[in-house]
Design an enzyme around this catalytic site. Structure first.
Site, PDB file in Angstrom:
ATOM      1  N   ASN A   1     -74.176 -34.052  14.949  1.00  4.33           N
ATOM      2  CA  ASN A   1     -73.223 -35.049  15.442  1.00  4.33           C
ATOM      3  C   ASN A   1     -72.933 -34.896  16.935  1.00  4.33           C
ATOM      4  O   ASN A   1     -72.199 -35.704  17.494  1.00  4.33           O
ATOM      5  CB  ASN A   1     -71.915 -34.973  14.654  1.00  4.33           C
ATOM      6  CG  ASN A   1     -72.114 -35.349  13.206  1.00  4.33           C
ATOM      7  OD1 ASN A   1     -72.868 -36.266  12.896  1.00  4.33           O
ATOM      8  ND2 ASN A   1     -71.467 -34.632  12.312  1.00  4.33           N
ATOM      9  N   CYS A   2     -73.489 -33.880  17.563  1.00  9.61           N
ATOM     10  CA  CYS A   2     -73.246 -33.587  18.978  1.00  9.61           C
ATOM     11  C   CYS A   2     -74.425 -34.065  19.818  1.00  9.61           C
ATOM     12  O   CYS A   2     -75.568 -33.661  19.588  1.00  9.61           O
ATOM     13  CB  CYS A   2     -73.041 -32.087  19.157  1.00  9.61           C
ATOM     14  SG  CYS A   2     -73.005 -31.543  20.878  1.00  9.61           S
TER      15      CYS A   2
END
Length: 116
Positions: free
Chosen positions: A10-11
């Site tokens: 998600n980064c």
């Protein structure tokens, strides 16, 4: 060369670092989603030591429960932070990458080039 990335899909920075590693010739890559499979405390300490970082430098404050847990870079000891990170992997800043040449917190992602 073997490389391991402690990755959060998600980064954006983690995804960009992963892409660099995937495109690097001759890299045998291991991807560990550290939120699902966090490093044990001893491994985390070894990663920080090998990166020449303190746990305070590896603490993720933004987007983590660090402040709610009373863990600020100035107040918590290294042992307290390592214990907390082992319990709550969201507190670990990422991505951490380990190769035969060392460990780096790859923020920005180009830092990974130092250990390839």
């Amino acid at each position: 060369m073997k490389a391991t990335i402690w990755h959060n899909p998600n980064c954006g920075t983690s995804r960009k670092t992963l892409a660099i590693l995937e495109e690097a010739p001759g890299v045998e890559l291991t991807v560990i989603e550290y939120l699902k499979n966090p490093p044990i405390r001893a491994k985390l300490k070894q990663l920080f030591d090998d990166a020449g970082m303190t746990p305070q430098e590896g603490l993720r404050v933004r987007g983590s429960p660090a402040e709610e847990l009373g863990l600020t870079k100035d107040d918590a000891t290294a042992d307290q932070l390592l214990d907390a990170m082992a319990r709550e992997p969201m507190l670990i800043n990422r991505p951490l990458v380990e190769t035969d040449k060392g460990v780096r917190l790859c923020r920005p992602q180009e830092i990974v080039q130092e250990i390839l």
